[in-house]
Design an enzyme around this catalytic site. Sequence first.
Site: not given
Ligand SMILES: Cc1cc2nc3c(=O)[nH]c(=O)nc-3n(C[C@H](O)[C@H](O)[C@H](O)COP(=O)(O)O)c2cc1C
Length: 322
Positions: A200, A98, A68, A14
């Site tokens: 990551d 968050c 969510q 998300p």
């Molecule tokens: C722009 C942005 C918006 C995000 N919004 C949410 C969200 O609405 N809900 C949530 O649980 N995590 C949110 N996250 C966190 C991501 O779901 C994820 O946990 C985090 O980016 C780490 O994963 P990654 O390294 O694959 O990016 C957000 C991340 C980014 C970059």
Amino acid sequence: MSELLGGSPVRLAPMASFTNAPFRRVAVRCGSGFTTNEEIDAEALLAGNAWAGESARTELDDGVVAMQLLGNSAETLVPAALRLVEAGADIVDINMGCPVPKIVQRGKGAALMRDVSATARILSALRRAVDVPLTIKIRGGWDECQPNAVEVARMAQDVGVDAITVHPRTRAQRFGGRAPWDVIAEVVAAVGIPVTGNGDVTSLAEARRMMAATGCRSVMVGRAALGRPWLFDSAYDGLDRAGQAAYEERVIAEHLDLIEACFPPKAALLQMKKHLAQYGAGRSEARIRRAELFAQSTAGALRTTFVRQRTAPPSGGWPPPG
Ligand SMILES: Cc1cc2nc3c(=O)[nH]c(=O)nc-3n(C[C@H](O)[C@H](O)[C@H](O)COP(=O)(O)O)c2cc1C
């Protein structure tokens, strides 16, 4: 819950203002397992906020979709969850990760990890109220003094939560440093319910590495999938450059069509800009290209600008003369 986890174990994470209905559909068509909507504030949904309402739509989701919620009390989370189930949510997920100051100051998001007993009462109330799977997405803890992902995961299992996603950085770490995958392994070892790892991962191969290293059942991919939903498709890497370019064009065109069909014009234009900036990220002069995209005032001009940008020579001379 196990039946719902039957699709691909690698799924779109998300992301607020990105993982709304059109992008979820595009990601699933590329091969993502079931997706989770961007966070929706329970109070905003109950108050009739227009974007929260738009975001809660599920008619574009072919299969399973998780919705969510952000919230700080059972009084708002329970009615909001019931409304999402009525709107088509197959799973209700509670955001406990968050890190944004204005969210945690109101006791929402990662702040729910601080007072485990109070959060247990909220999750119990949700568990009693909704008859679809209930999941949570947590961080490694609030900060290095309170690295309590395992404690929170055990509590969640005890109150009947069906599955847990772990983004193992603490709230204090925000997005800094490498995600400590060992925290995911600790949660996997501590509970019997399915654990999804996150943090990551940039490719299917890396997702497999995370599953092997931590024992998690599935993986969520966030930032790496922005502008690159084809990473969920194992066939993409096998294509030659022309094949990949054709695949990308098809996905982007479908995504833009879905955005225009799904949202009112002003919201659609903003969504198109955000996603096109991601599709153009990593290319030369990405900042200039992005600024040019954001300067457009109609969907038609935006599409034309993006096509011109994509077909321009890859380096130097941007914007092209004339
Ligand atoms: C722009 C942005 C918006 C995000 N919004 C949410 C969200 O609405 N809900 C949530 O649980 N995590 C949110 N996250 C966190 C991501 O779901 C994820 O946990 C985090 O980016 C780490 O994963 P990654 O390294 O694959 O990016 C957000 C991340 C980014 C970059």
